[in-house]
Scaffold this motif. Sequence first.
Motif, PDB file in Angstrom:
ATOM      1  N   ARG A 132       0.868  -1.184   0.000  1.00  0.00           N
ATOM      2  CA  ARG A 132       0.000   0.000   0.000  1.00  0.00           C
ATOM      3  C   ARG A 132       0.898   1.225   0.000  1.00  0.00           C
ATOM      4  NH1 ARG A 132      -5.445   0.950   2.074  1.00  0.00           N
ATOM      5  NH2 ARG A 132      -5.742   3.178   2.510  1.00  0.00           N
ATOM      6  N   ILE A 133       0.599   2.180  -0.858  1.00  0.00           N
ATOM      7  CA  ILE A 133       1.474   3.336  -1.001  1.00  0.00           C
ATOM      8  C   ILE A 133       0.756   4.623  -0.611  1.00  0.00           C
ATOM      9  CG2 ILE A 133       2.800   2.289  -2.881  1.00  0.00           C
ATOM     10  CD1 ILE A 133       1.169   4.263  -4.770  1.00  0.00           C
ATOM     11  N   GLN A 134       1.570   5.653  -0.371  1.00  0.00           N
ATOM     12  CA  GLN A 134       1.044   7.015  -0.347  1.00  0.00           C
ATOM     13  C   GLN A 134       1.278   7.593  -1.728  1.00  0.00           C
ATOM     14  OE1 GLN A 134       1.378   9.616   2.947  1.00  0.00           O
ATOM     15  NE2 GLN A 134       1.729  11.444   1.711  1.00  0.00           N
ATOM     16  N   ASP A 156      -3.342   5.526  -0.036  1.00  0.00           N
ATOM     17  CA  ASP A 156      -3.457   6.781   0.721  1.00  0.00           C
ATOM     18  C   ASP A 156      -3.096   7.896  -0.248  1.00  0.00           C
ATOM     19  OD1 ASP A 156      -4.049   5.525   3.262  1.00  0.00           O
ATOM     20  OD2 ASP A 156      -1.949   4.905   3.309  1.00  0.00           O
ATOM     21  N   TYR A 157      -4.096   8.615  -0.701  1.00  0.00           N
ATOM     22  CA  TYR A 157      -3.927   9.532  -1.837  1.00  0.00           C
ATOM     23  C   TYR A 157      -4.229  10.972  -1.446  1.00  0.00           C
ATOM     24  CZ  TYR A 157      -5.054  11.732  -6.361  1.00  0.00           C
ATOM     25  OH  TYR A 157      -5.120  12.579  -7.434  1.00  0.00           O
ATOM     26  N   GLY A 158      -3.299  11.858  -1.802  1.00  0.00           N
ATOM     27  CA  GLY A 158      -3.491  13.285  -1.568  1.00  0.00           C
ATOM     28  C   GLY A 158      -3.069  14.101  -2.776  1.00  0.00           C
ATOM     29  N   GLN A 159      -3.663  15.277  -2.933  1.00  0.00           N
ATOM     30  CA  GLN A 159      -3.333  16.179  -4.038  1.00  0.00           C
ATOM     31  C   GLN A 159      -2.736  17.468  -3.500  1.00  0.00           C
ATOM     32  OE1 GLN A 159      -6.900  16.849  -6.326  1.00  0.00           O
ATOM     33  NE2 GLN A 159      -6.700  14.923  -7.475  1.00  0.00           N
ATOM     34  N   ILE A 160      -1.829  18.043  -4.285  1.00  0.00           N
ATOM     35  CA  ILE A 160      -1.271  19.344  -3.954  1.00  0.00           C
ATOM     36  C   ILE A 160      -1.451  20.259  -5.157  1.00  0.00           C
ATOM     37  CG2 ILE A 160       1.052  18.529  -4.600  1.00  0.00           C
ATOM     38  CD1 ILE A 160       2.150  20.614  -2.584  1.00  0.00           C
ATOM     39  N   VAL A 161      -2.017  21.420  -4.926  1.00  0.00           N
ATOM     40  CA  VAL A 161      -2.243  22.401  -5.984  1.00  0.00           C
ATOM     41  C   VAL A 161      -1.399  23.631  -5.665  1.00  0.00           C
ATOM     42  CG1 VAL A 161      -3.915  23.870  -7.143  1.00  0.00           C
ATOM     43  CG2 VAL A 161      -4.571  21.566  -6.416  1.00  0.00           C
ATOM     44  N   LYS A 162      -0.556  24.025  -6.609  1.00  0.00           N
ATOM     45  CA  LYS A 162       0.319  25.179  -6.418  1.00  0.00           C
ATOM     46  C   LYS A 162      -0.216  26.378  -7.188  1.00  0.00           C
ATOM     47  CE  LYS A 162       4.388  22.209  -5.899  1.00  0.00           C
ATOM     48  NZ  LYS A 162       5.718  21.830  -6.425  1.00  0.00           N
ATOM     49  N   GLY A 192      -8.083   7.542   1.831  1.00  0.00           N
ATOM     50  CA  GLY A 192      -7.249   6.936   2.855  1.00  0.00           C
ATOM     51  C   GLY A 192      -6.743   7.941   3.872  1.00  0.00           C
ATOM     52  N   MET A 193      -5.556   7.661   4.410  1.00  0.00           N
ATOM     53  CA  MET A 193      -4.970   8.502   5.450  1.00  0.00           C
ATOM     54  C   MET A 193      -3.512   8.835   5.102  1.00  0.00           C
ATOM     55  SD  MET A 193      -6.478   6.625   8.859  1.00  0.00           S
ATOM     56  CE  MET A 193      -5.734   7.854   9.929  1.00  0.00           C
TER      57      MET A 193
END
Length: 279
Positions: A132-134, A156-162, A192-193
Motif C-alpha cells: 500500500r502506497i502514499q 493513501d492519496y493526496g493532491q497538492i495544488v500550487k 485513505g490517510m
Amino acid sequence: MANILKTEKKIAVVAALAEGSSIRAIERMTGVNQNTIMSLGLRVGEACTRIMDEKMRGLHCQNIEVDEIWGFIGAKQKNVRNRHAGMNYGDIWTFIALDADHKLIPTFTVGKRDSYHAKMFMEDLAGRLNTRIQLSSDGLTAYNEAVDYGFGCNVDYGQIVKTYSVTDLTGTMVGKYSPAEVVKTEKTIVTGMPDVTRICTSHVEKQNHTLRMHCRRLTRLTNAFSKRLDSFKAAVALNFCYYNFCKTHKALKMTPAMSAEIEHDFWTVADLMERCGEI
C-alpha cells in the motif's frame, strides 16, 4: 550485403541518445548515417519498454509521486491541419510515476491528458506494486477517477495544488519560459490517510526537468521533436531505462534500480544493449 554496424558504434550511438544528443549531432560525432541512428534508437527503445515491463514488478515502494509532461508529435496542436489526420500529430503527454525515496521510475504512459490514459496509467502502476502506497499528484481532474479505478480503496492519496504569481521575487513580469514564484500551496486528502507533510510533487517535477535535459525530443525550442508516435515512445523508454539502470543518482550514490533492490550492480550501456539483443 547488408552493412552491419559495429558494436562500439552501436554503444556510442545509444549512449549519446541517452544523454540528450540530437540525431544529426550523433551523425557528425560517430559517422553513422541518421537513418541508421533512428532505426537503432527505435529498436532499442522498444526493447527498453519490454525490459521496464519485466523488471518493474512486485515493487515495495511507499511514497509515489505522479505528474504529466507535455510534448508534441509533428506539430503543436494549434498547428495541426486536416492533412495530418490519422498521423497522430499534435500534443502528447507522458504520465510519469516516481518513487520519491528510491528515485525509481516504475512506469510511464504516453498518450493524451485525458481520463482514458490516466486510468491506463494508474491501473498499470497499481499492478506493479506489492505494498500500500502514499500517492501524491497535482489537481488534474482525471486523477480522482483514475486512482479509484486503479487502486480502489487500497491507497493513501493526496493532491497538492500550487498557485503561481505572474511576477518574480523582484517584481519583474515573468516571461513565457521563466519560472514563476509559488505563492500558495493547497494540500487535499482524497482517499485513505496520507501523511499530509509528504503530499508533494516536487521530486517528480524535478524528474520532468531531467527528462527534458536527457531526451532530445522533449527539449524546448528546438527542431528535434518527434515526427512519429512510435519514435517518441521509443525515445522516452530509452531515457527511463537508462535512468533506472545505468545512471548513477548523485544523492543515492547508485542507480535507482540498485536503491530499490531490483538490481545489485550498475549497468553499462553495453549491458543495456546486450539485454536489448543488439550485441
